[in-house]
Design an enzyme around this catalytic site. Sequence first.
Site, PDB file in Angstrom:
ATOM      1  N   LYS A 260      -8.565  -8.022  -0.617  1.00 21.40           N
ATOM      2  CA  LYS A 260      -8.685  -7.301   0.657  1.00 21.40           C
ATOM      3  C   LYS A 260      -8.957  -5.818   0.377  1.00 21.40           C
ATOM      4  CE  LYS A 260      -6.328  -4.895   3.588  1.00 21.40           C
ATOM      5  NZ  LYS A 260      -7.409  -4.066   4.118  1.00 21.40           N
TER       6      LYS A 260
ATOM      7  N   GLY B 143      -1.651   0.979  -3.338  1.00 20.96           N
ATOM      8  CA  GLY B 143      -1.712   1.758  -2.110  1.00 20.96           C
ATOM      9  C   GLY B 143      -0.506   2.668  -2.006  1.00 20.96           C
ATOM     10  N   SER B 144      -0.152   3.014  -0.798  1.00 22.79           N
ATOM     11  CA  SER B 144       0.923   3.982  -0.591  1.00 22.79           C
ATOM     12  C   SER B 144       2.298   3.337  -0.819  1.00 22.79           C
ATOM     13  CB  SER B 144       0.846   4.523   0.836  1.00 22.79           C
ATOM     14  OG  SER B 144       1.032   3.458   1.747  1.00 22.79           O
ATOM     15  N   THR B 145       3.269   4.172  -1.115  1.00 20.81           N
ATOM     16  CA  THR B 145       4.634   3.681  -1.339  1.00 20.81           C
ATOM     17  C   THR B 145       5.197   3.078  -0.058  1.00 20.81           C
ATOM     18  OG1 THR B 145       4.988   5.247  -3.118  1.00 20.81           O
ATOM     19  CG2 THR B 145       6.962   4.438  -1.996  1.00 20.81           C
TER      20      THR B 145
ATOM     21  N   GLY C 121       3.786  -0.255   0.249  1.00 22.66           N
ATOM     22  CA  GLY C 121       4.313  -1.036  -0.888  1.00 22.66           C
ATOM     23  C   GLY C 121       5.675  -1.647  -0.578  1.00 22.66           C
TER      24      GLY C 121
ATOM     25  N   GLU D 154       1.213  -0.855  -7.305  1.00 25.82           N
ATOM     26  CA  GLU D 154       0.788   0.418  -7.929  1.00 25.82           C
ATOM     27  C   GLU D 154       0.725   1.424  -6.790  1.00 25.82           C
ATOM     28  OE1 GLU D 154       0.376   0.628 -11.134  1.00 25.82           O
ATOM     29  OE2 GLU D 154       0.388  -1.515 -11.587  1.00 25.82           O
TER      30      GLU D 154
HETATM   31  P1  NAD Z   1      -2.400   2.386   2.148  1.00 26.82           P
HETATM   32  O1  NAD Z   1      -1.074   1.956   1.642  1.00 26.82           O
HETATM   33  O2  NAD Z   1      -2.503   2.935   3.510  1.00 26.82           O
HETATM   34  O3  NAD Z   1      -3.411   1.143   2.126  1.00 26.82           O
HETATM   35  C1  NAD Z   1      -3.672   0.420   0.943  1.00 26.82           C
HETATM   36  C2  NAD Z   1      -4.161  -0.962   1.308  1.00 26.82           C
HETATM   37  O4  NAD Z   1      -3.106  -1.631   1.991  1.00 26.82           O
HETATM   38  C3  NAD Z   1      -5.360  -0.976   2.265  1.00 26.82           C
HETATM   39  O5  NAD Z   1      -6.204  -2.043   1.944  1.00 26.82           O
HETATM   40  C4  NAD Z   1      -4.705  -1.204   3.619  1.00 26.82           C
HETATM   41  O6  NAD Z   1      -5.548  -1.823   4.554  1.00 26.82           O
HETATM   42  C5  NAD Z   1      -3.557  -2.112   3.237  1.00 26.82           C
HETATM   43  N1  NAD Z   1      -2.437  -2.091   4.179  1.00 26.82           N
HETATM   44  C6  NAD Z   1      -2.070  -1.081   5.010  1.00 26.82           C
HETATM   45  N2  NAD Z   1      -0.999  -1.450   5.740  1.00 26.82           N
HETATM   46  C7  NAD Z   1      -0.687  -2.710   5.372  1.00 26.82           C
HETATM   47  C8  NAD Z   1       0.307  -3.630   5.756  1.00 26.82           C
HETATM   48  N3  NAD Z   1       1.192  -3.331   6.710  1.00 26.82           N
HETATM   49  N4  NAD Z   1       0.350  -4.844   5.160  1.00 26.82           N
HETATM   50  C9  NAD Z   1      -0.550  -5.151   4.185  1.00 26.82           C
HETATM   51  N5  NAD Z   1      -1.523  -4.336   3.784  1.00 26.82           N
HETATM   52  C10 NAD Z   1      -1.592  -3.121   4.363  1.00 26.82           C
HETATM   53  O7  NAD Z   1      -2.975   3.380   1.056  1.00 26.82           O
HETATM   54  P2  NAD Z   1      -4.377   4.122   1.071  1.00 26.82           P
HETATM   55  O8  NAD Z   1      -4.303   5.260   2.003  1.00 26.82           O
HETATM   56  O9  NAD Z   1      -5.485   3.135   1.223  1.00 26.82           O
HETATM   57  O10 NAD Z   1      -4.467   4.629  -0.443  1.00 26.82           O
HETATM   58  C11 NAD Z   1      -3.841   5.776  -0.883  1.00 26.82           C
HETATM   59  C12 NAD Z   1      -2.570   5.439  -1.630  1.00 26.82           C
HETATM   60  O11 NAD Z   1      -2.858   4.594  -2.721  1.00 26.82           O
HETATM   61  C13 NAD Z   1      -1.939   6.676  -2.233  1.00 26.82           C
HETATM   62  O12 NAD Z   1      -0.550   6.643  -2.018  1.00 26.82           O
HETATM   63  C14 NAD Z   1      -2.258   6.546  -3.709  1.00 26.82           C
HETATM   64  O13 NAD Z   1      -1.359   7.229  -4.544  1.00 26.82           O
HETATM   65  C15 NAD Z   1      -2.200   5.079  -3.898  1.00 26.82           C
HETATM   66  N6  NAD Z   1      -2.899   4.663  -5.117  1.00 26.82           N
HETATM   67  C16 NAD Z   1      -2.162   4.279  -6.202  1.00 26.82           C
HETATM   68  C17 NAD Z   1      -2.796   3.913  -7.396  1.00 26.82           C
HETATM   69  C18 NAD Z   1      -2.009   3.478  -8.592  1.00 26.82           C
HETATM   70  O14 NAD Z   1      -2.579   2.844  -9.469  1.00 26.82           O
HETATM   71  N7  NAD Z   1      -0.707   3.767  -8.668  1.00 26.82           N
HETATM   72  C19 NAD Z   1      -4.200   3.940  -7.466  1.00 26.82           C
HETATM   73  C20 NAD Z   1      -4.918   4.346  -6.352  1.00 26.82           C
HETATM   74  C21 NAD Z   1      -4.268   4.709  -5.176  1.00 26.82           C
END
Ligand code: NAD
Length: 497
Positions: free
Chosen positions: A184, A237-239, A242, A260
């Site tokens: 996704k 994605g975001s904490t 997560g 991650e």
């Molecule tokens: P996000 O958490 O908003 O979204 C990440 C993914 O999760 C997207 O595909 C989104 O559609 C999905 N998502 C959102 N809400 C969801 C839910 N309720 N249930 C299931 N899936 C859901 O993060 P973002 O804004 O897309 O990305 C930025 C974040 O990603 C930052 O915090 C960044 O530090 C982190 N990141 C971490 C790494 C790593 O390897 N540690 C790498 C890249 C980005």
Amino acid sequence: MTDWHAKAAALQLDGRAFINGERIAAEQSFDKSSPIDGRLLGQVARCDAREAELAVQAARQAFNDRRWAGLPPAQRKRILIKFADLMLAHKEELALIETMDMGKPIRYSQAVDVNSAANCLRWYGEATDKVYDEIAPTPDNSLALITREPVGVVAAIVPWNYPMLMTSWKIAPALAAGNSVILKPSEKSPYSALRMAELAIEAGIPPGVLNVLPGYGHEIGQILGLHMDVDCLAFTGSTCVGKQIFSYAAQSNLKRVWTELGGKSANIVCADCPDLEQAVQSALGSMYFNQGESCNAPSRLFVERSIKDAFLARALELVPQYQVSDPLDEATVMGALVDAQQMRSVLGYIEAGRAEGAQLLAGGGQARSDSGGFYVEPTLFDGVRNDMKIAREEIFGPVLSLITFDDVADAVRQANDSSYGLQAAVWSGNLAKAHQIARALRAGTVHVNQYDDDDITVPFGGYKQSGNGRDKSLHAFDKYTELKTTWLHIGAALQGG
Ligand code: NAD
């Protein structure tokens, strides 16, 4: 030289889902526009329960009949390497998709994103027929085989900051291990993963083994998270999200969960730094790369007081090198933020920094506002304290916060005083001291006297609320495999002989 504007004008994008080897139109779709100039790129499938069912069934069927896992490892290797070759053969197209979709400069989409994603697929492809299983040291009358088996149907949810690269970090080891995958992508950057799925089929990955479901996180992301027939959920994605991912597993089938997450990385420059010029260049280059939209950006810059003035003077000379410009110009190093929401969020943090008393020395404002896109100037704050909002929360934009320190032990304590623990760095010519600091830093990766070294051979992931598990390297196989022990009773040892 490539005319990227002409190519962008001619770019045709297909936002339909990719299920069981085919493009599928979802019942609903949403508009996707480019952060570069606000132009509409097309409609993207807003996948929901129906598409989830189709994809999970296709992935499960492909896993059960072993059309992929059952191939000889050398054959899976050849297919994954061909997939990597096809990505390179389509480098310009993929790079353009990435730049149009999420705003990063075209020079980096080509040189970093496509190349690194292809390299990742090639590396795990190569590993497919080179990683051995184990035999345990048991008594003579038995034999215990410890084998790795694919976990089954893997759902991978990825963010928008490195769409192609994050996709490859998930799918390459998962596919190499023999799983079926449902990917996704972020709703903010869906197009490159969809194109990658087409290239995977062209390379010979059987239908159903790699499916891509675009859509919103709270819709298709949540459905996959709660699905009873998904065996593993690999999330980047975001904490905040997560934490929800873990709860999905707890509410459903205890699927394996790997996360991650975010970061607020500390970069500690000691007075005995061996190369101040290098330290300044690295601090800025790593912070402003990808418009600051990097999980591992060194956003908390700790500088020892006795070198602070010299450091800052040079930094302010260099900031203009990161001037925001047209992402389709090959000379550009800073492009657009991913959307208006992200731009407003970054500008809000800059305002919060000023309100808490940090001194804004460079940037701080929106840029290229007449372009129709979403740009923020490279920004530098001095006089930041580690308890300020801009030092505690992940901004995910081009904002560097300088914190002055007098005592190295205190700098390390402050560096560790964060809910995150993704990456860190220390600069010191005293290698013993640097190593002691590196040991004390609670982060998944620590750099000494640089910030940029990276390779697919090393694990990537975080301590604390930066997540669990590791992407990249052979350690990533831990996420996508189950360990099975098979005991063979082989009786008494032969006598004599
Ligand atoms: P996000 O958490 O908003 O979204 C990440 C993914 O999760 C997207 O595909 C989104 O559609 C999905 N998502 C959102 N809400 C969801 C839910 N309720 N249930 C299931 N899936 C859901 O993060 P973002 O804004 O897309 O990305 C930025 C974040 O990603 C930052 O915090 C960044 O530090 C982190 N990141 C971490 C790494 C790593 O390897 N540690 C790498 C890249 C980005």
